[in-house]
Design a protein around this motif. Structure first.
Motif, PDB file in Angstrom:
ATOM      1  N   ILE A   1      -2.467  -3.494  -7.254  1.00 19.66           N
ATOM      2  CA  ILE A   1      -2.112  -2.860  -5.977  1.00 19.66           C
ATOM      3  C   ILE A   1      -3.373  -2.393  -5.253  1.00 19.66           C
TER       4      ILE A   1
ATOM      5  N   LEU B   1       3.580   2.855  -8.102  1.00 19.74           N
ATOM      6  CA  LEU B   1       3.482   2.900  -6.645  1.00 19.74           C
ATOM      7  C   LEU B   1       3.237   4.332  -6.163  1.00 19.74           C
TER       8      LEU B   1
ATOM      9  N   TRP C   1       3.582  -4.347  -1.082  1.00 18.69           N
ATOM     10  CA  TRP C   1       2.926  -4.720  -2.335  1.00 18.69           C
ATOM     11  C   TRP C   1       3.839  -5.410  -3.348  1.00 18.69           C
TER      12      TRP C   1
END
Length: 183
Positions: free
Chosen positions: A143, A30, A14
């Protein structure tokens, strides 16, 4: 994050960098995305909990000092002050050119200006907190969108593979039928 291997795999996928190369905000986003936890927070609530009595007072003074109510009330006060002193003539407590009024206004401005600046500085800090939260939310949304694209691509690839297999089966059946009919 489950383990460093997963973290590294996801960060490469990503962000195009290893997990160790990410800054703290990116790592948090994340990790929360991988754990499917929300990232949003109420910055007003977080910011309000840190305010001291002086901070709240400064905000109230700035809020009132920047209102039409204050301007109107202060205009009336100035008009009454000037009118009263002009009407009293020689017996006025602050005769024209209203030097005492000028002194009072200067002192008020000297006190009010830093109080308003303190409130503006706090508002700037709150805006930075809002911007950081918005960045994290936008990054997580980005994301999530990339992850959805990957899932859709995988689904499409699997469906195409299944279609190709079915077509191959149909071609094989047609070939057998033609071979049997041709005998």
């Amino acid at each position: 994050m489950r383990n460093s291997l997963d973290a590294d795999r996801l960060s490469h996928r990503w962000f195009g960098r290893s997990h160790a190369e990410l800054d703290e905000e990116e790592r948090q986003v994340l990790d929360r995305t991988a754990a499917q936890r929300p990232i949003t927070r109420d910055t007003n609530e977080a910011f309000a909990g840190k305010l001291s009595f002086g901070d709240r007072l400064a905000d109230r003074v700035a809020s009132f000092g920047g209102s039409w109510t204050f301007i109107s009330a202060f205009g009336v006060f100035l008009a009454v002050w000037a009118g009263l002193n002009l009407a009293l003539g020689r017996g006025a407590f602050d005769p024209y050119p209203f030097i005492f009024l000028n002194l009072m206004l200067s002192m008020l401005a000297a006190i009010q200006a830093p109080i308003i600046m303190m409130s503006q500085n706090r508002q700037s800090a709150k805006d930075r907190l809002d911007a950081a939260n918005d960045y994290q939310v936008n990054l997580k949304a980005e994301i999530e969108i990339m992850a959805l694209h990957e899932k859709l691509d995988e689904l499409r690839d699997r469906q195409l593979g299944e279609m190709i297999l079915k077509q191959q089966e149909q071609i094989d059946m047609l070939t057998r039928l033609l071979t049997e009919k041709g005998r």
